[in-house]
Design an enzyme around this catalytic site. Structure first.
Site, short mmCIF file in Angstrom:
data_model
loop_
_atom_site.label_atom_id
_atom_site.label_comp_id
_atom_site.label_asym_id
_atom_site.label_seq_id
_atom_site.Cartn_x
_atom_site.Cartn_y
_atom_site.Cartn_z
N ARG A 1 -8.87 -0.35 4.62
CA ARG A 1 -8.27 0.60 3.87
C ARG A 1 -6.86 -0.10 3.26
NH1 ARG A 1 -6.96 5.88 7.02
NH2 ARG A 1 -5.57 5.87 5.28
N LYS B 1 0.95 -1.28 0.04
CA LYS B 1 -0.12 0.03 -0.20
C LYS B 1 0.85 1.08 -0.08
CE LYS B 1 -1.74 1.68 3.96
NZ LYS B 1 -1.38 2.99 4.19
N ASN B 2 1.77 1.37 0.91
CA ASN B 2 2.76 2.40 1.15
C ASN B 2 3.86 2.68 -0.14
OD1 ASN B 2 1.27 2.91 3.22
ND2 ASN B 2 2.57 2.46 4.64
N ARG C 1 0.17 14.56 13.08
CA ARG C 1 0.44 14.48 11.59
C ARG C 1 0.41 15.64 10.90
NH1 ARG C 1 -1.83 8.96 9.31
NH2 ARG C 1 0.02 8.68 8.24
N ARG D 1 -3.90 9.81 4.31
CA ARG D 1 -2.55 10.78 4.52
C ARG D 1 -2.15 10.91 3.11
NH1 ARG D 1 0.15 14.04 7.68
NH2 ARG D 1 2.31 14.12 7.27
N ASP E 1 4.66 0.75 12.03
CA ASP E 1 3.22 0.11 11.39
C ASP E 1 3.14 -1.55 11.98
OD1 ASP E 1 3.61 1.90 8.18
OD2 ASP E 1 2.87 2.30 10.28
N CYS F 1 -4.99 7.90 9.26
CA CYS F 1 -5.39 7.35 10.82
C CYS F 1 -4.81 8.36 11.97
CB CYS F 1 -4.33 6.05 10.83
SG CYS F 1 -4.80 4.75 9.79
C1 EPZ Z 1 4.16 7.10 6.22
O1 EPZ Z 1 3.28 8.12 6.92
C2 EPZ Z 1 3.22 5.74 6.36
N1 EPZ Z 1 2.16 5.94 5.29
C3 EPZ Z 1 2.75 5.23 7.34
O2 EPZ Z 1 1.86 4.08 7.39
C4 EPZ Z 1 3.82 5.26 8.42
O3 EPZ Z 1 3.44 4.66 9.85
C5 EPZ Z 1 4.92 6.38 8.38
O4 EPZ Z 1 5.01 6.67 7.02
C6 EPZ Z 1 6.22 5.93 9.13
O5 EPZ Z 1 6.86 4.90 8.77
C7 EPZ Z 1 2.29 6.15 3.85
O6 EPZ Z 1 3.36 5.69 3.36
C8 EPZ Z 1 0.95 6.35 2.98
P1 EPZ Z 1 6.08 10.44 8.41
P2 EPZ Z 1 3.69 9.80 6.68
O7 EPZ Z 1 5.94 11.53 7.60
O8 EPZ Z 1 4.70 9.80 5.72
C9 EPZ Z 1 5.79 13.62 11.82
C10 EPZ Z 1 0.03 2.84 7.68
O9 EPZ Z 1 -0.52 2.22 8.59
N2 EPZ Z 1 5.91 14.51 10.82
O10 EPZ Z 1 7.16 9.39 8.20
O11 EPZ Z 1 2.74 10.35 7.18
C11 EPZ Z 1 4.73 12.66 11.90
O12 EPZ Z 1 3.74 13.09 12.61
C12 EPZ Z 1 0.53 4.22 7.89
O13 EPZ Z 1 0.35 2.00 6.43
C13 EPZ Z 1 5.85 15.94 11.12
O14 EPZ Z 1 5.99 16.24 12.31
O15 EPZ Z 1 4.69 9.48 8.06
C14 EPZ Z 1 5.10 11.40 12.58
O16 EPZ Z 1 5.15 11.75 14.06
C15 EPZ Z 1 0.23 4.79 9.14
N3 EPZ Z 1 5.65 16.96 10.15
C16 EPZ Z 1 6.48 11.42 11.96
O17 EPZ Z 1 6.91 12.64 11.56
C17 EPZ Z 1 5.76 16.38 8.80
O18 EPZ Z 1 5.40 17.43 7.81
C18 EPZ Z 1 6.74 10.67 10.95
O19 EPZ Z 1 5.84 10.52 9.92
C19 EPZ Z 1 5.56 15.13 8.31
C20 EPZ Z 1 5.72 13.92 9.50
#
Ligand code: EPZ
Length: 427
Positions: free
Chosen positions: A407, A32-33, A131, A102, A315, A126
């Site tokens: 999802r 998915k990701n 986020r 997201r 995850d 989620c």
């Molecule tokens: C991706 O989400 C994945 N989703 C998530 O999988 C996964 O948990 C996550 O990466 C971490 O590995 C997809 O790829 C569609 P991040 P993403 O930006 O990109 C903070 C699932 O279950 N952050 O790496 O949204 C954020 O709040 C989903 O398949 C900021 O603060 O994750 C988090 O605490 C859930 N500001 C941390 O960084 C930003 O601008 C990591 O988020 C961006 C992120």
């Protein structure tokens, strides 16, 4: 074009009678990701793209709908998706679609490269933390994009982006991917420092390079993108889903079962496998196959903390935590990526789990066995964790709100049933 009706899912639930070992062979679906950013990235090609291994899940259906509303032609037949983005005629993503997941934020980079502008609203996804998208915005503005916030919308413009050095404050997966896609339209070279190293980013790089891009370094924290290359449509097979793989391995681990799992590069499962071995599982790993046999009862692992790849994947934390609620001993789980990812653990107390939560730390004392009960999913991976607990528990568990689970998992209950689970999807 089928539309995913929220009302239809609200009534749906899984009914699980626990105690059966999960046994057999399973081939994972496409990730998915990886599929979601790659589908968004197809916008930059302005041509026909044929994807194999696209999972049949509602998030992919939403991404297809987003591309169609922007003027692209997208058709899915089982795991194959034909995305013709030559007809792209809009750069504003509908709010109702942005809110569904997201991944809609991934449209910004490709739209900036293709049209020099993008209008989006706050993405959904989620509810596992705040986020924000501040890292995305800061990096895109360093490329020269102008960002205006108006009436709840984010208006990005930048038809003259310039390559530069970008240091991400945190190795955000989505921000790394968004910047990679925006840098394709920038003049000169962009270097991303402190980029995320997840395997899905390597898949995005490989797809874009098959379209004529010149990107290198994905999988490391330093990614180099040459801008303004001539790009074209391509055929590409999406990588196997390591999170789905980990979820099924843990279903076998928690039920004293035995599973042969195929369909992905198993390197990405090394950290999980290490912890499953600590918990008493026998595991043999080959490059594209994993064999696992679960013990009668799992041992508690003393400590586990999630972190950016290649550390333990956030995850897979809810699912592993669910296993520990019936393991022999005490476990401390630290969730270092998201600030609110213990919801499913709170639900598991209804099944007899002994858990104390202090912000990002959960202390789990393994119960002799869990008792089936009605529980409710509140996010994708937490929902999957509740299903695993139901498979392990004595008696019947009813998991409600399965729209979250569907999802990200294709035919979840059907596949588990084929592996011996006593599970039905009911209205
Ligand atoms: C991706 O989400 C994945 N989703 C998530 O999988 C996964 O948990 C996550 O990466 C971490 O590995 C997809 O790829 C569609 P991040 P993403 O930006 O990109 C903070 C699932 O279950 N952050 O790496 O949204 C954020 O709040 C989903 O398949 C900021 O603060 O994750 C988090 O605490 C859930 N500001 C941390 O960084 C930003 O601008 C990591 O988020 C961006 C992120």
């Amino acid at each position: 074009m089928e539309y995913v009706s929220e009302v239809f899912f609200e009534l749906e639930s899984y009914h699980i009678r626990g105690g059966n070992p999960i046994r057999g062979e399973y081939r994972v679906n496409g990730a998915k990701n990886a599929a979601l950013p790659i589908l968004a990235a197809s916008i930059v090609t302005g041509g026909e793209n044929l994807f194999d291994g696209c999972p049949c899940i509602s998030d992919v259906a939403v991404m297809r709908e987003i591309l169609e509303t922007l003027g692209c032609k997208v058709r899915q037949d089982k795991g194959q998706v034909l995305a013709d983005t030559s007809g792209l005629s809009d750069w504003q993503v509908e709010k109702r679609l942005m809110e569904k997941m997201r991944s809609s934020i991934f449209l910004v980079g490709p739209l900036l490269t293709r049209c020099g502008r993008a209008i989006v609203s706050q993405p959904g996804g989620c509810a596992i933390g705040k986020r924000p998208v501040d890292i995305h915005k800061k990096a895109l503005s360093q490329l020269g994009a102008e960002i205006e916030e108006k009436d709840g919308q984010l208006i990005f413009s930048g038809s003259d982006l310039r390559g530069t050095n970008i240091v991400l404050d945190f190795p955000s997966v989505g921000a790394t991917e968004n910047v990679m896609m925006a840098a394709l339209g920038a003049k000169g070279e962009t270097v991303i420092h402190n980029g995320a190293k997840e395997p899905e980013i390597i898949d995005l790089q490989n797809y874009l390079n098959s379209c004529g891009a010149k990107i290198k370094g994905a999988g490391t924290s330093r990614i180099v993108i040459k801008g303004r290359q001539r790009l074209h449509g391509s055929s590409y097979e999406i990588m196997g889903d390591r999170i789905e793989a980990g979820t099924f391995l843990m279903a076998a681990a928690g039920t004293g079962g035995e599973l042969v799992l195929r369909g992905l590069e198993t390197d990405s499962l090394k950290c999980l496998i290490r912890f499953l071995r600590y918990a008493g599982c026998r595991v043999r790993r080959k490059p594209r196959e994993v064999w696992l046999r679960g013990p009668g009862r799992l041992y508690a692992v003393e400590k586990l903390q999630t972190g950016p790849y290649p550390e333990f994947p956030t995850d897979l934390q809810p699912q592993f935590s669910a296993l520990m609620t019936a393991a022999a001993g005490r476990t401390q789980i630290e969730e270092r990526i998201f600030e609110n990812r213990f919801k499913s653990l709170r639900e598991l107390t209804k099944m007899g789990a002994d858990i104390e939560i202090f912000q990002r730390i959960a202390i789990i004392k393994g119960a002799e066995c869990l008792k089936g009960a009605p529980v409710s999913a509140e996010d994708l991976r937490g929902g999957a964790a509740l299903v695993l607990a139901g498979l392990m528990a004595q008696g019947e568990t009813i998991v409600e709100n399965i729209k979250f689970i569907e999802r990200g998992y294709c035919d979840f209950h059907k596949e588990l049933k084929k592996l011996g689970a006593d599970i039905d999807r009911c209205i």
